[in-house]
Design a protein around this motif. Structure first.
Motif, PDB file in Angstrom:
ATOM      1  N   ALA A  49       0.826  -1.202   0.000  1.00  0.00           N
ATOM      2  CA  ALA A  49       0.000   0.000   0.000  1.00  0.00           C
ATOM      3  C   ALA A  49       0.862   1.253   0.000  1.00  0.00           C
ATOM      4  N   GLY A  50       1.945   1.239   0.777  1.00  0.00           N
ATOM      5  CA  GLY A  50       2.825   2.396   0.836  1.00  0.00           C
ATOM      6  C   GLY A  50       3.543   2.644  -0.472  1.00  0.00           C
ATOM      7  N   THR A  51       3.961   1.576  -1.139  1.00  0.00           N
ATOM      8  CA  THR A  51       4.639   1.717  -2.432  1.00  0.00           C
ATOM      9  C   THR A  51       3.691   2.293  -3.479  1.00  0.00           C
ATOM     10  N   ALA A  52       2.453   1.790  -3.505  1.00  0.00           N
ATOM     11  CA  ALA A  52       1.465   2.314  -4.446  1.00  0.00           C
ATOM     12  C   ALA A  52       1.163   3.784  -4.163  1.00  0.00           C
ATOM     13  N   ALA A  53       1.072   4.121  -2.882  1.00  0.00           N
ATOM     14  CA  ALA A  53       0.799   5.512  -2.507  1.00  0.00           C
ATOM     15  C   ALA A  53       1.918   6.433  -2.976  1.00  0.00           C
ATOM     16  N   ALA A  54       3.159   6.037  -2.728  1.00  0.00           N
ATOM     17  CA  ALA A  54       4.301   6.870  -3.093  1.00  0.00           C
ATOM     18  C   ALA A  54       4.348   7.114  -4.600  1.00  0.00           C
ATOM     19  N   ARG A  55       4.017   6.109  -5.377  1.00  0.00           N
ATOM     20  CA  ARG A  55       4.048   6.255  -6.835  1.00  0.00           C
ATOM     21  C   ARG A  55       2.947   7.186  -7.330  1.00  0.00           C
ATOM     22  N   GLY A  56       1.900   7.358  -6.516  1.00  0.00           N
ATOM     23  CA  GLY A  56       0.804   8.234  -6.905  1.00  0.00           C
ATOM     24  C   GLY A  56       0.903   9.632  -6.313  1.00  0.00           C
ATOM     25  N   GLY A  57       2.027   9.938  -5.657  1.00  0.00           N
ATOM     26  CA  GLY A  57       2.188  11.264  -5.078  1.00  0.00           C
ATOM     27  C   GLY A  57       1.595  11.406  -3.691  1.00  0.00           C
ATOM     28  N   VAL A  58       1.210  10.282  -3.081  1.00  0.00           N
ATOM     29  CA  VAL A  58       0.652  10.307  -1.728  1.00  0.00           C
ATOM     30  C   VAL A  58       1.789  10.120  -0.729  1.00  0.00           C
ATOM     31  N   THR A  59       1.907  11.038   0.226  1.00  0.00           N
ATOM     32  CA  THR A  59       2.993  10.942   1.206  1.00  0.00           C
ATOM     33  C   THR A  59       2.504  10.529   2.583  1.00  0.00           C
ATOM     34  N   THR A  60       1.191  10.573   2.816  1.00  0.00           N
ATOM     35  CA  THR A  60       0.618  10.129   4.087  1.00  0.00           C
ATOM     36  C   THR A  60      -0.667   9.364   3.820  1.00  0.00           C
ATOM     37  N   ILE A  61      -0.802   8.187   4.412  1.00  0.00           N
ATOM     38  CA  ILE A  61      -2.053   7.444   4.315  1.00  0.00           C
ATOM     39  C   ILE A  61      -2.630   7.283   5.720  1.00  0.00           C
ATOM     40  N   VAL A  62      -3.957   7.330   5.792  1.00  0.00           N
ATOM     41  CA  VAL A  62      -4.669   7.104   7.049  1.00  0.00           C
ATOM     42  C   VAL A  62      -5.444   5.808   6.877  1.00  0.00           C
ATOM     43  N   THR A  63      -5.101   4.802   7.665  1.00  0.00           N
ATOM     44  CA  THR A  63      -5.656   3.465   7.447  1.00  0.00           C
ATOM     45  C   THR A  63      -6.944   3.249   8.227  1.00  0.00           C
ATOM     46  N   ARG A  64      -7.766   2.365   7.701  1.00  0.00           N
ATOM     47  CA  ARG A  64      -9.052   2.015   8.309  1.00  0.00           C
ATOM     48  C   ARG A  64      -8.876   0.878   9.317  1.00  0.00           C
ATOM     49  N   PRO A  65      -9.802   0.783  10.281  1.00  0.00           N
ATOM     50  CA  PRO A  65      -9.688  -0.267  11.303  1.00  0.00           C
ATOM     51  C   PRO A  65     -10.466  -1.540  10.998  1.00  0.00           C
ATOM     52  N   ASP A  66     -11.042  -1.651   9.788  1.00  0.00           N
ATOM     53  CA  ASP A  66     -11.855  -2.830   9.478  1.00  0.00           C
ATOM     54  C   ASP A  66     -10.965  -3.975   8.990  1.00  0.00           C
ATOM     55  N   THR A  67     -10.112  -4.417   9.903  1.00  0.00           N
ATOM     56  CA  THR A  67      -9.183  -5.498   9.618  1.00  0.00           C
ATOM     57  C   THR A  67      -9.646  -6.760  10.353  1.00  0.00           C
ATOM     58  N   THR A  68      -8.832  -7.821  10.262  1.00  0.00           N
ATOM     59  CA  THR A  68      -9.172  -9.079  10.938  1.00  0.00           C
ATOM     60  C   THR A  68      -8.016  -9.496  11.837  1.00  0.00           C
ATOM     61  N   PRO A  69      -8.044  -9.240  13.137  1.00  0.00           N
ATOM     62  CA  PRO A  69      -9.146  -8.619  13.889  1.00  0.00           C
ATOM     63  C   PRO A  69      -9.176  -7.106  13.703  1.00  0.00           C
ATOM     64  N   ALA A  70     -10.269  -6.512  14.148  1.00  0.00           N
ATOM     65  CA  ALA A  70     -10.399  -5.063  14.045  1.00  0.00           C
ATOM     66  C   ALA A  70      -9.372  -4.375  14.939  1.00  0.00           C
ATOM     67  N   ILE A  71      -8.970  -3.180  14.540  1.00  0.00           N
ATOM     68  CA  ILE A  71      -8.040  -2.403  15.359  1.00  0.00           C
ATOM     69  C   ILE A  71      -8.856  -1.719  16.449  1.00  0.00           C
ATOM     70  N   ASP A  72      -9.075  -2.445  17.540  1.00  0.00           N
ATOM     71  CA  ASP A  72      -9.964  -1.946  18.590  1.00  0.00           C
ATOM     72  C   ASP A  72      -9.331  -1.953  19.981  1.00  0.00           C
ATOM     73  N   THR A  73      -8.034  -2.258  20.059  1.00  0.00           N
ATOM     74  CA  THR A  73      -7.327  -2.205  21.340  1.00  0.00           C
ATOM     75  C   THR A  73      -5.987  -1.507  21.138  1.00  0.00           C
ATOM     76  N   PRO A  74      -5.432  -0.921  22.202  1.00  0.00           N
ATOM     77  CA  PRO A  74      -4.111  -0.290  22.077  1.00  0.00           C
ATOM     78  C   PRO A  74      -3.038  -1.271  21.622  1.00  0.00           C
ATOM     79  N   GLU A  75      -3.152  -2.532  22.023  1.00  0.00           N
ATOM     80  CA  GLU A  75      -2.141  -3.518  21.656  1.00  0.00           C
ATOM     81  C   GLU A  75      -2.122  -3.765  20.148  1.00  0.00           C
ATOM     82  N   ILE A  76      -3.298  -3.910  19.550  1.00  0.00           N
ATOM     83  CA  ILE A  76      -3.358  -4.122  18.098  1.00  0.00           C
ATOM     84  C   ILE A  76      -2.889  -2.868  17.372  1.00  0.00           C
ATOM     85  N   LEU A  77      -3.279  -1.696  17.877  1.00  0.00           N
ATOM     86  CA  LEU A  77      -2.855  -0.440  17.257  1.00  0.00           C
ATOM     87  C   LEU A  77      -1.336  -0.298  17.307  1.00  0.00           C
ATOM     88  N   GLU A  78      -0.741  -0.636  18.424  1.00  0.00           N
ATOM     89  CA  GLU A  78       0.721  -0.551  18.543  1.00  0.00           C
ATOM     90  C   GLU A  78       1.402  -1.529  17.593  1.00  0.00           C
TER      91      GLU A  78
END
Length: 215
Positions: free
Chosen positions: A79-108
């Motif tokens: 995702a970062g490589t694709a972003a850089a090639r498109g001129g994107v320097t910062t991405i903000v990711t979504r929490p709808d992962t498996t498992p969801a990013i719903d605790t500080p431990e998963i976020l870290e």
């Protein structure tokens, strides 16, 4: 000291809404000056942009990266490589992962992974409710401390208004940002398109705009 001078560029200023011809001087990776005919030294690396557009890096909010859980679908590296090639320097990711990013431990965990693998800056949203199930809000304060920049259940609607109200009140007290999917699921259940002429002519189940107003 590393000095780069980008010349003959069309400089895009999103705040002013202008495009002007000019130069950009970069010292040790940071913009030092913007203008016309900027001075240069023998150590300056001059890069002729050939009249191409030069703009601030794009921030892409709401990027789906499948870490943790489904790295084979999309990783921070891909995702970062694709972003850089498109001129994107910062991405903000979504929490709808498996498992969801719903605790500080998963976020870290994902924060560490992104710092290692992504060539661009990565910021993270966290889930608004545990498991994105809408039954119990996450530990918003702890997640903020762990680096969450916003809270969202993404495409899921928090159907329990009491839970949603408490989450909004708590987030406001912490100056936290909530990105919600505003829709009354009972009104939109089974619909395919917004109600109107298009839906009627094609026999598609439509949903009234009232569903979003209620949400």
């Amino acid at each position: 000291m590393t000095i780069q001078l980008f010349t003959n560029a069309q400089l895009i200023d999103p705040e002013a809404g202008t495009i002007t011809v000019g130069d950009v001087a970069v010292v040790n990776g940071l913009i030092d000056a913007v203008g016309l005919d900027l001075p240069r030294s023998a150590q300056t690396q001059v890069i002729d942009c050939g009249g191409k557009h030069l703009a601030p890096g794009i921030v892409d909010i709401g990027v789906k990266v499948s870490e943790p859980g489904e790295r084979h679908k999309e990783s921070f590296a891909s995702a970062g490589t694709a972003a850089a090639r498109g001129g994107v320097t910062t991405i903000v990711t979504r929490p709808d992962t498996t498992p969801a990013i719903d605790t500080p431990e998963i976020l870290e965990f994902v924060t560490r992974r992104a710092a290692i693998d992504s060539p661009v800056n990565v910021l993270h949203m966290a889930a608004l409710t545990k498991g994105r199930d809408g039954a119990e809000m996450t530990e918003i304060g702890f997640l903020l401390d762990a680096g969450a920049v916003a809270f969202s259940d993404c495409d899921r609607v928090v159907q329990d208004n009491k839970v949603y109200s408490r989450a909004l009140t708590y987030a406001k007290s912490l100056n936290a940002l909530i990105i919600g999917h505003v829709q009354d699921p009972n009104l939109s259940d089974g619909a395919a398109v917004t109600s109107g002429k298009f839906a009627s002519l094609r026999g598609l189940p439509g949903v009234s705009p009232l569903a979003e107003r209620m949400g």
